[in-house]
Scaffold this active site. Sequence first.
Site, PDB file in Angstrom:
ATOM      1  N   HIS A  44      23.372  51.602  54.311  1.00 37.81           N
ATOM      2  CA  HIS A  44      23.952  51.820  52.981  1.00 37.81           C
ATOM      3  C   HIS A  44      22.950  51.421  51.913  1.00 37.81           C
ATOM      4  CE1 HIS A  44      28.486  51.658  54.219  1.00 37.81           C
ATOM      5  NE2 HIS A  44      27.786  52.525  54.916  1.00 37.81           N
TER       6      HIS A  44
ATOM      7  N   TYR B 199      22.563  40.495  47.446  1.00 40.47           N
ATOM      8  CA  TYR B 199      23.349  41.192  48.469  1.00 40.47           C
ATOM      9  C   TYR B 199      22.454  41.686  49.607  1.00 40.47           C
ATOM     10  CZ  TYR B 199      27.463  43.562  50.269  1.00 40.47           C
ATOM     11  OH  TYR B 199      28.524  43.937  51.050  1.00 40.47           O
TER      12      TYR B 199
ATOM     13  N   LYS C 182      27.640  36.998  53.921  1.00 37.52           N
ATOM     14  CA  LYS C 182      26.398  36.251  54.154  1.00 37.52           C
ATOM     15  C   LYS C 182      26.388  35.446  55.460  1.00 37.52           C
ATOM     16  CE  LYS C 182      23.902  37.520  50.815  1.00 37.52           C
ATOM     17  NZ  LYS C 182      23.426  38.756  51.381  1.00 37.52           N
TER      18      LYS C 182
ATOM     19  N   PRO D 246      33.803  35.142  52.815  1.00 38.89           N
ATOM     20  CA  PRO D 246      33.209  36.395  53.299  1.00 38.89           C
ATOM     21  C   PRO D 246      32.799  37.401  52.214  1.00 38.89           C
ATOM     22  CG  PRO D 246      35.573  36.377  53.701  1.00 38.89           C
ATOM     23  CD  PRO D 246      35.220  35.031  53.182  1.00 38.89           C
TER      24      PRO D 246
ATOM     25  N   TYR E  65      34.386  47.105  46.662  1.00 44.74           N
ATOM     26  CA  TYR E  65      34.948  45.790  46.322  1.00 44.74           C
ATOM     27  C   TYR E  65      35.814  45.999  45.089  1.00 44.74           C
ATOM     28  CZ  TYR E  65      31.526  43.418  49.342  1.00 44.74           C
ATOM     29  OH  TYR E  65      30.791  42.970  50.417  1.00 44.74           O
TER      30      TYR E  65
HETATM   31  C1  PHB Z   1      33.244  43.657  56.901  1.00 41.99           C
HETATM   32  O1  PHB Z   1      32.921  44.831  57.094  1.00 41.99           O
HETATM   33  O2  PHB Z   1      33.912  43.022  57.722  1.00 41.99           O
HETATM   34  C2  PHB Z   1      32.858  42.986  55.632  1.00 41.99           C
HETATM   35  C3  PHB Z   1      32.064  43.659  54.731  1.00 41.99           C
HETATM   36  C4  PHB Z   1      31.710  43.042  53.547  1.00 41.99           C
HETATM   37  C5  PHB Z   1      32.165  41.791  53.254  1.00 41.99           C
HETATM   38  C6  PHB Z   1      32.953  41.096  54.159  1.00 41.99           C
HETATM   39  C7  PHB Z   1      33.309  41.694  55.341  1.00 41.99           C
HETATM   40  O3  PHB Z   1      31.833  41.210  52.066  1.00 41.99           O
END
Ligand code: PHB
Length: 391
Positions: free
Chosen positions: A72, A383, A295, A291, A200
Amino acid sequence: MRTQVGIVGAGPAGLILSHLLWQQGIDSIIIEKYSRQHVQERVRAGVLEQGTVEMLAGLGLADRLLREGLVHCGIEMSFLGRRHRIDFKELTGRGITVYGQNEVVKDLTNARLARGGEIVFEAEEVSVADLDSRTPRINYRKAGEHAELICDFIAGCDGFHGICRPSIPAGVLNFYEREYPFGWLGILAEAPPSSHELIYSNHERGFALLSMRSPKISRLYLQCEPEEDLEQWPDERIWEELDTRLSVEGWKLTRGAVLQKGVTGMRSFVVEPMQFGRLFLAGDAAHIVPPTGAKGLNLAAADVRVLAHALTEHYESDSMSLLDRYSQIALRRVWKAQRFSWWMTSMLHRFHGENSFDHRRQLAELDYVTSSRAAAQSLAENYVGLPFDPY
Ligand code: PHB
Ligand code: APR
């Protein structure tokens, strides 16, 4: 039994460390509490920084990851009913790879065993002793028999609930902690991802995240109570809530069979120092991030990278100088990842009792991050993963 580095825990930290040591000709044995199947099936996060992918590729462990992982080049931030893309490639020249942590664990375990490595699964009553001597030990029971592993060093890679950190004498460690007044309700669904990139979302009903595991499997999360009762969340209610929190005009969330459902608590946690005598903590054993920003695994990989360099220096030159500085070096990155994970969490979630000022400020922050190149670049470089600190 004897080995140079005894590793407690066959999660990402322990497995990556054993491969890094193998590459340098240093022996290690991993002692793991659970079965191979249990360890490989735990559903965890799924975002790898480019530096983590490069580290795995350098160890010859990325064949399947490079074939099946989804690269990505950005993420979407959603608020006030609109989406805004943050273009990582353009802002940093780097990207991320979406690939489940349990797939990483599977690949690393298979390769470790294929390379002749030893992993003791289903070890019971694991304990560590003589940590400040030159021969620290790992004791455990396997199939009813007591066993002892005598080591030069022990790596405590046994996660947040492991036994290594609590084995350090009282008074040595300082704890830094923050709990968040919410959790994430996560589902794995048999549905093609409804977006090419992660979304997000800051919504008035709470945070939501759209992620994925493959072109056929979606991974989705909703902000919920820390002790949320899953009984109250039949699949239909989850999909409706995801629809509400992720929706923008002209877009529809594809639904599918829910394969797995769970609630994760959210905390920030660090211990300092990450070492005592000849025990070195790495990964979740030493620190936890919420989460948001994914990270956890990447930080574990960065810790063991430093630890493997320090152990290599020791075996090459008999020097303890890098090992003595392990904690100090690792913590620089840990704290920057803590800051980033806390910041993403604070910007995207609804907090109980927040007033209208707090909410307006949060929206201004999102507006800033999605409209200022400088702010977007700061998010993007964190990120995709900050460069490794020199030492
Ligand atoms: C996930 O795909 O489980 C995932 C992706 C991004 C995050 C947290 C979990 O910030
Ligand atoms: N004895 C032996 N092994 C243990 C013990 C014990 N007493 N306690 C726990 N373990 C094992 C766990 O079963 C697990 O396999 O240690 C391993 C720790 O792995 P993780 O919890 O995955 O932690 P870590 O390797 O540091 O990985 C970093 O990234 O996405 C995040 O939090 C997520 O797990 C993830 C982390």
